[in-house]
Design a protein around this motif. Structure first.
Motif, PDB file in Angstrom:
ATOM      1  N   ALA A 165      -8.946   3.370 -64.093  1.00 46.43           N
ATOM      2  CA  ALA A 165      -8.945   2.086 -63.392  1.00 46.43           C
ATOM      3  C   ALA A 165      -9.533   1.025 -64.313  1.00 46.43           C
ATOM      4  CB  ALA A 165      -9.753   2.190 -62.102  1.00 46.43           C
ATOM      5  N   PHE A 166      -8.656   0.358 -65.046  1.00 47.77           N
ATOM      6  CA  PHE A 166      -9.117  -0.688 -65.957  1.00 47.77           C
ATOM      7  C   PHE A 166      -9.246  -2.005 -65.192  1.00 47.77           C
ATOM      8  CE2 PHE A 166      -6.723   2.126 -68.988  1.00 47.77           C
ATOM      9  CZ  PHE A 166      -7.844   2.604 -69.640  1.00 47.77           C
ATOM     10  N   THR A 167     -10.382  -2.643 -65.323  1.00 44.73           N
ATOM     11  CA  THR A 167     -10.640  -3.864 -64.554  1.00 44.73           C
ATOM     12  C   THR A 167      -9.980  -5.095 -65.148  1.00 44.73           C
ATOM     13  OG1 THR A 167     -12.694  -4.252 -65.805  1.00 44.73           O
ATOM     14  CG2 THR A 167     -12.862  -2.971 -63.758  1.00 44.73           C
ATOM     15  N   ASP A 168      -9.484  -5.000 -66.387  1.00 47.24           N
ATOM     16  CA  ASP A 168      -8.933  -6.185 -67.039  1.00 47.24           C
ATOM     17  C   ASP A 168      -7.411  -6.116 -67.228  1.00 47.24           C
ATOM     18  OD1 ASP A 168      -9.003  -4.148 -68.902  1.00 47.24           O
ATOM     19  OD2 ASP A 168      -9.554  -5.445 -70.583  1.00 47.24           O
ATOM     20  N   VAL A 169      -6.748  -5.203 -66.537  1.00 45.19           N
ATOM     21  CA  VAL A 169      -5.293  -5.101 -66.650  1.00 45.19           C
ATOM     22  C   VAL A 169      -4.659  -5.755 -65.430  1.00 45.19           C
ATOM     23  CG1 VAL A 169      -3.310  -3.566 -66.798  1.00 45.19           C
ATOM     24  CG2 VAL A 169      -5.422  -2.989 -67.999  1.00 45.19           C
ATOM     25  N   PRO A 170      -4.038  -6.915 -65.592  1.00 47.94           N
ATOM     26  CA  PRO A 170      -3.428  -7.612 -64.456  1.00 47.94           C
ATOM     27  C   PRO A 170      -2.089  -6.974 -64.102  1.00 47.94           C
ATOM     28  CG  PRO A 170      -2.964  -8.809 -66.454  1.00 47.94           C
ATOM     29  CD  PRO A 170      -3.841  -7.643 -66.859  1.00 47.94           C
ATOM     30  N   GLU A 171      -1.463  -7.473 -63.090  1.00 48.23           N
ATOM     31  CA  GLU A 171      -0.120  -7.018 -62.754  1.00 48.23           C
ATOM     32  C   GLU A 171       0.874  -7.734 -63.651  1.00 48.23           C
ATOM     33  OE1 GLU A 171       1.128  -4.705 -60.836  1.00 48.23           O
ATOM     34  OE2 GLU A 171      -0.891  -4.000 -60.312  1.00 48.23           O
ATOM     35  N   TYR A 172       1.381  -7.029 -64.655  1.00 52.80           N
ATOM     36  CA  TYR A 172       2.416  -7.595 -65.520  1.00 52.80           C
ATOM     37  C   TYR A 172       3.268  -6.458 -66.049  1.00 52.80           C
ATOM     38  CZ  TYR A 172       0.107  -6.460 -70.058  1.00 52.80           C
ATOM     39  OH  TYR A 172      -0.434  -5.834 -71.155  1.00 52.80           O
ATOM     40  N   PHE A 173       4.217  -6.740 -66.936  1.00 47.36           N
ATOM     41  CA  PHE A 173       5.219  -5.737 -67.294  1.00 47.36           C
ATOM     42  C   PHE A 173       4.612  -4.443 -67.841  1.00 47.36           C
ATOM     43  CE2 PHE A 173       4.512  -7.629 -71.455  1.00 47.36           C
ATOM     44  CZ  PHE A 173       4.664  -6.555 -72.319  1.00 47.36           C
ATOM     45  N   ALA A 174       3.456  -4.525 -68.499  1.00 45.54           N
ATOM     46  CA  ALA A 174       2.890  -3.340 -69.140  1.00 45.54           C
ATOM     47  C   ALA A 174       2.013  -2.508 -68.210  1.00 45.54           C
ATOM     48  CB  ALA A 174       2.071  -3.751 -70.364  1.00 45.54           C
ATOM     49  N   THR A 175       1.704  -3.018 -67.031  1.00 43.25           N
ATOM     50  CA  THR A 175       0.761  -2.325 -66.147  1.00 43.25           C
ATOM     51  C   THR A 175       1.150  -0.883 -65.833  1.00 43.25           C
ATOM     52  OG1 THR A 175       0.120  -4.442 -65.152  1.00 43.25           O
ATOM     53  CG2 THR A 175      -0.437  -2.428 -63.930  1.00 43.25           C
ATOM     54  N   PRO A 176       2.380  -0.615 -65.377  1.00 41.64           N
ATOM     55  CA  PRO A 176       2.716   0.790 -65.076  1.00 41.64           C
ATOM     56  C   PRO A 176       2.700   1.691 -66.304  1.00 41.64           C
ATOM     57  CG  PRO A 176       4.673  -0.602 -64.978  1.00 41.64           C
ATOM     58  CD  PRO A 176       3.497  -1.522 -65.072  1.00 41.64           C
ATOM     59  N   PHE A 177       2.988   1.128 -67.463  1.00 42.34           N
ATOM     60  CA  PHE A 177       2.996   1.923 -68.689  1.00 42.34           C
ATOM     61  C   PHE A 177       1.576   2.243 -69.149  1.00 42.34           C
ATOM     62  CE2 PHE A 177       6.930  -0.572 -68.692  1.00 42.34           C
ATOM     63  CZ  PHE A 177       7.866   0.450 -68.756  1.00 42.34           C
ATOM     64  N   ILE A 178       0.675   1.283 -69.010  1.00 46.59           N
ATOM     65  CA  ILE A 178      -0.733   1.525 -69.323  1.00 46.59           C
ATOM     66  C   ILE A 178      -1.276   2.613 -68.400  1.00 46.59           C
ATOM     67  CG2 ILE A 178      -3.054   0.517 -69.326  1.00 46.59           C
ATOM     68  CD1 ILE A 178      -1.716  -2.171 -70.096  1.00 46.59           C
ATOM     69  N   LYS A 179      -0.872   2.570 -67.138  1.00 42.37           N
ATOM     70  CA  LYS A 179      -1.300   3.593 -66.177  1.00 42.37           C
ATOM     71  C   LYS A 179      -0.809   4.969 -66.592  1.00 42.37           C
ATOM     72  CE  LYS A 179      -0.829   5.004 -61.343  1.00 42.37           C
ATOM     73  NZ  LYS A 179      -0.264   4.666 -60.010  1.00 42.37           N
TER      74      LYS A 179
END
Length: 359
Positions: A165-179
């Motif tokens: 759970a990263f606190t600095d990752v907003p909802e954008y195109f890379a979010t599901p990939f970072i997850k």
């Protein structure tokens, strides 16, 4: 750090250097020495990513910068461009494609990065910054790397586990990939709670993410017998060439079974060695006990094999006087899958140095 290793060929050359010290300088031919030096970048010792960087260099997946003084550096903390990252990614996975891919106005044909970008875009791994531009010289962000890595390894890596759970990752195109990348352990965050998705990625960070993903590939694992056959074939054919004092054949054996650093280092050692035959030197190897080969780890493209228990008697004859010493092929071999689907050795840990440094 890489160190010299102890095996039959080393014993052979070491004996030559002692007996014929003047002529031994010929082995240090500039071309072969320069080729070996390329695998010794001077700026990664003690670096947090040393193991991954050194492995990529040894396997010919990452090249260093050669300075005016001839010193080779990797510049691990330097930011990496989009073109550089895509090139390393395509090379590391061995990706190929005959499809045209996307057409980018800033990726002209013939550039060193044009083919990797064509391959990656045709496989859906990369998109442009716009519909018509790729931005090859733009510095790549950490979020972009996570995206490209997940896309590139989707077919060969299982992305499962608990996501961070990263606190600095907003909802954008890379979010599901970072997850997904965090689920597989490919990314672990800049801190315990932050990922810094918009920060420029360094060369070291890029290599570490790719290395972690490579280690997880399990969709096309090699058979154990295919890996051990490489070690056994190399040992058998090298010993035969040495016993025959056929150094042309020895060169063929090395090219057949070796790649990357291991090949360059061995070529450096035996270059011009035939000249010593005129000095009355000979060598004979007698196998006493067979080696036991154990697969330490394997993925789609890389494998680690440990050899234990092999012993040889190495008899050297100088001026008619024989001298017999023990030798072995014990150690840890690193192998990689080649473009033709064969497997070759690219690095080696000596059995006496398993707790120390790679060769």
């Amino acid at each position: 750090m890489k160190t010299f290793y102890r095996n039959s060929l080393i014993l052979f050359l070491a004996a030559l250097f002692i007996v014929f010290p003047f002529q031994a300088s010929k082995v240090s031919a500039a071309s072969a020495e320069d080729a070996v030096n390329a695998y010794y970048p001077g700026d990664i010792d003690e670096h947090w990513a040393f193991n991954e960087l050194d492995n990529f260099v040894s396997a010919d997946l990452l090249k260093g910068y050669v300075g005016q003084d001839g010193e080779v550096t990797l510049k691990p903390d330097l930011s990496i461009s989009r073109a550089e990252f895509v090139s390393i990614l395509v090379r590391a996975i061995g990706l190929t494609s005959t499809e045209a891919g996307k057409t980018f106005a800033d990726v002209p044909a013939g550039k060193w990065y044009s083919e990797p970008i064509q391959i990656a875009s045709s496989l859906g791994i990369v998109n442009g910054l716009t519909e018509t531009t790729f931005g090859p010289n733009e510095l790549i962000k950490r979020g972009e790397i996570a995206t490209m890595v997940v896309r590139a390894f989707t077919a060969s890596v299982t992305f499962e586990g608990e996501a961070k759970a990263f606190t600095d990752v907003p909802e954008y195109f890379a979010t599901p990939f970072i997850k997904q990348a965090s689920q597989a352990g490919i990314v672990r965050g800049a801190t315990a709670t932050t990922f810094k998705p918009y920060a420029n990625a360094t060369r070291a960070e890029a290599v570490v993410m790719i290395q972690r993903a490579l280690d997880l590939q399990s969709s096309d694992l090699p058979e154990d017998a295919a890996l051990t056959a490489v070690i056994e074939g190399y040992e058998t054919e090298e010993v035969a060439a040495i016993n025959a004092l056929d150094f042309a054949k020895l060169g063929e054996v090395q090219a057949k079974y070796m790649s990357g650093y291991y090949l360059a280092f061995n070529q450096y050692l035996y270059e011009d060695i035939e000249s010593y035959l005129d000095e009355g030197y000979s060598i004979k190897m007698e196998k006493l006990t067979p080696q036991k080969l154990e697969i330490v780890s394997k993925s789609n493209r890389f494998a680690v094999v440990q050899s234990t228990g092999s012993t040889y008697n190495v008899t050297e004859v100088v001026d008619g006087e024989p001298s017999t010493n023990p030798s072995s092929y014990d150690g840890i071999y690193y192998l990689k899958k080649m473009p033709d689907n064969s497997w070759k050795i690219y690095s080696f840990y000596d059995d006496e140095d398993l707790s120390g440094e790679a060769e």
